[in-house]
Design a protein around this motif. Structure first.
Motif, PDB file in Angstrom:
ATOM      1  N   ALA A  90       0.451  -1.520   0.191  1.00 41.55           N
ATOM      2  CA  ALA A  90       0.757  -0.075  -0.023  1.00 41.55           C
ATOM      3  C   ALA A  90       1.068   1.551  -0.158  1.00 41.55           C
ATOM      4  O   ALA A  90       0.619   1.890  -0.457  1.00 41.55           O
ATOM      5  CB  ALA A  90      -1.070   0.234   1.071  1.00 41.55           C
ATOM      6  N   ASN A  91       2.393   1.296   0.518  1.00 45.40           N
ATOM      7  CA  ASN A  91       2.909   2.244   1.211  1.00 45.40           C
ATOM      8  C   ASN A  91       4.284   2.061   1.186  1.00 45.40           C
ATOM      9  O   ASN A  91       4.241   0.661   1.474  1.00 45.40           O
ATOM     10  CB  ASN A  91       2.072   3.629   2.102  1.00 45.40           C
ATOM     11  N   LEU A  92       4.965   2.955   0.973  1.00 46.42           N
ATOM     12  CA  LEU A  92       6.604   2.930   1.171  1.00 46.42           C
ATOM     13  C   LEU A  92       6.636   2.171   3.116  1.00 46.42           C
ATOM     14  O   LEU A  92       7.765   1.118   2.587  1.00 46.42           O
ATOM     15  CB  LEU A  92       7.094   3.795   1.985  1.00 46.42           C
ATOM     16  N   LEU A  93       6.013   2.771   3.689  1.00 42.03           N
ATOM     17  CA  LEU A  93       6.657   1.173   5.651  1.00 42.03           C
ATOM     18  C   LEU A  93       5.999   0.358   5.344  1.00 42.03           C
ATOM     19  O   LEU A  93       6.452  -0.686   5.625  1.00 42.03           O
ATOM     20  CB  LEU A  93       5.965   2.397   6.242  1.00 42.03           C
ATOM     21  N   GLU A  94       4.826   0.216   4.832  1.00 45.30           N
ATOM     22  CA  GLU A  94       4.461  -1.299   5.125  1.00 45.30           C
ATOM     23  C   GLU A  94       5.370  -2.154   3.859  1.00 45.30           C
ATOM     24  O   GLU A  94       5.422  -3.449   4.062  1.00 45.30           O
ATOM     25  CB  GLU A  94       3.098  -1.707   4.283  1.00 45.30           C
ATOM     26  N   TRP A  95       5.533  -1.174   2.609  1.00 49.53           N
ATOM     27  CA  TRP A  95       7.321  -2.177   1.891  1.00 49.53           C
ATOM     28  C   TRP A  95       8.277  -2.777   2.265  1.00 49.53           C
ATOM     29  O   TRP A  95       8.173  -3.763   1.899  1.00 49.53           O
ATOM     30  CB  TRP A  95       6.869  -0.881   0.833  1.00 49.53           C
ATOM     31  N   LEU A  96       8.643  -1.293   2.996  1.00 45.58           N
ATOM     32  CA  LEU A  96       9.534  -1.771   3.267  1.00 45.58           C
ATOM     33  C   LEU A  96       9.762  -2.731   4.322  1.00 45.58           C
ATOM     34  O   LEU A  96      10.656  -4.326   4.776  1.00 45.58           O
ATOM     35  CB  LEU A  96      10.377  -0.710   4.158  1.00 45.58           C
ATOM     36  N   ASN A  97       8.936  -3.106   5.641  1.00 43.28           N
ATOM     37  CA  ASN A  97       8.410  -3.495   6.519  1.00 43.28           C
ATOM     38  C   ASN A  97       8.288  -5.616   5.886  1.00 43.28           C
ATOM     39  O   ASN A  97       8.904  -6.308   6.741  1.00 43.28           O
ATOM     40  CB  ASN A  97       7.324  -3.357   8.061  1.00 43.28           C
TER      41      ASN A  97
END
Length: 435
Positions: A90-97
């Motif tokens: 969905a977004n940067l922080l979700e993608w990173l984690n």
């Protein structure tokens, strides 16, 4: 002395073009010649002139009717994320984690880092990219693999071991002291070895404690000529979280300023959501905002004001980049195709001369390396790409109605991909994927 004479249509920029009709901003030679000697461009001009000056019996390669340009340059990419590209989030922080951090944990293993490094260089050369600025993982083994592979291919690359000591899985954390020590070891082992350039690389303020930012500051003071790379203001949630972690800072940009990390060799990935004050600071320090259009669209991060930020009273220096694996394509053509669309959405126009300037000379200037790469100027390194604007049936059909150089460049930008890359030369040598 090894010599090679290349023949084709030459294109190289003198400066940023001001309009589609700004022919003074670039050199275009319809029947051009490049004499390459010992990895550098010894002479450039019309084929007849260069041929007359070439050694007798020089090897010739005729690339007509194709275009010969400086090798393409990518100013922000994540080397460990090749197997993360095209991951749904969905977004940067979700993608990173969810994807990125688990993948980067694998780079503690040297064999894995070496394998991915081979694929990394193969893919970038296939796309016509001869220089990239890369984040390795937190593990020194990843930086060793990255720079070792660059040495094998004699490529001018910039990269750094990531420093991060919080807000990531245990397998991806160093400490302020370990981040300092290992970065220093990477600098001593690899910087200036071959064509390698080491960058001091705190990932971003979220993943570095104040103590680690101080360690990065110490490195920047000890090695003032090195590049520094990090991330800035990619999305609103990231900005809020960052500012909570550094409550004394005026804003996100001020965090890096307080630790002495801004300057003409500082590359700030994304930098989309800047206040006027922050843009002023970047302008005053000469720091570079690196636009990553496919990534910004893919992660829904925002629309980077490329045209507006460059024409403000205090203009900001800008680079362009793929940001693999947040970015969705290895191709600098696709990168600029998406950059064009973003400017359209902002009511701006990005013409194809500007785009090709950005991914050659413009990015070389952003890296403070234009004396070595990014042009076809005599004395510079012979990193080159040969492009065919009729590489596919659809492109051939469109080329039947193309009448100008800018139209041809826009076709390459819009429909081109690795099939448009006829050959990529590194220091005058044609490059093929290694076995």
């Amino acid at each position: 002395m090894t010599s090679l004479l290349l023949r084709g249509r030459l294109l190289s920029f003198h400066r940023a073009p001001e309009s589609l009709t700004d022919t003074a901003s670039y050199l275009y030679e319809e029947d051009g010649g490049l004499l390459v000697q010992d990895g550098r461009i010894a002479k450039m001009g019309s084929y007849s002139q260069v041929k007359a000056a070439a050694p007798e019996g020089v090897e010739e390669v005729d690339h007509r009717p194709h275009l010969i340009l400086p090798g393409l340059i990518d100013t922000h990419v994540h080397f460990p994320q090749m197997q993360v590209i095209a991951s749904y989030a969905a977004n940067l922080l979700e993608w990173l984690n969810t994807y990125t951090f688990p993948e980067e944990c694998r780079f503690v293993e040297s064999a894995h880092a070496v394998r991915i490094a081979t694929h990394f260089y193969d893919e970038f050369l296939r796309q016509g990219t001869t220089t990239a600025v890369a984040y390795c993982s937190v593990h020194k083994a990843s930086a060793d693999a990255f720079f070792s592979e660059a040495m094998k291919r004699n490529m001018l690359m910039v990269g750094g071991k990531v420093m991060m000591d919080r807000h990531a899985p245990q397998g991806l954390l160093d400490t302020p002291q370990l981040g300092y020590d290992e970065t220093r070891a990477v600098i001593e082992q690899w910087h200036g070895n071959g064509r390698n350039h080491v960058a001091i690389t705190p990932r971003f303020a979220i993943t570095s404690t104040p103590e680690q930012m101080s360690a990065a500051q110490a490195l920047a003071s000890e090695f003032p000529d090195l590049h520094i790379q990090t991330h800035l203001s990619e999305n609103h949630d990231e900005i809020r979280f960052t500012c909570e972690l550094y409550p004394d800072a005026t804003d996100y940009t001020d965090i890096y300023a307080r630790y002495g990390l801004l300057g003409k060799k500082t590359l700030l990935g994304h930098a989309i959501h800047l206040s006027e004050r922050e843009a002023d600071v970047l302008s005053e320090t000469g720091s570079v905002a690196v636009h990553c259009p496919t990534s910004n669209l893919f992660l829904g991060s925002g629309l980077f004001p490329l045209k507006a930020i460059r024409r403000r009273e205090k203009p900001v220096r800008v680079g362009v980049a793929t940001d693999i694996g947040g970015g969705s394509s290895y191709s600098m053509f696709k990168t600029m195709d998406e950059a064009y669309k973003i400017q359209q959405l902002l009511g701006e126009r990005l013409n194809p001369l500007e785009s090709f300037h950005l991914m050659t000379r413009g990015n070389a200037e952003a890296l403070s390396l234009v004396d070595r790469i990014g042009t076809l100027d005599e004395g510079t390194d012979a990193d080159l790409v040969v492009l065919n604007a009729s590489a596919t049936p659809a492109m051939r059909l469109r080329m039947e109605t193309v009448n100008t150089l800018p139209e041809e460049l826009f076709l390459l930008q819009t429909l081109g991909d690795d099939r448009s890359v006829v050959e990529t030369y590194v220091a005058g040598n044609p490059m093929k994927p290694l076995d």
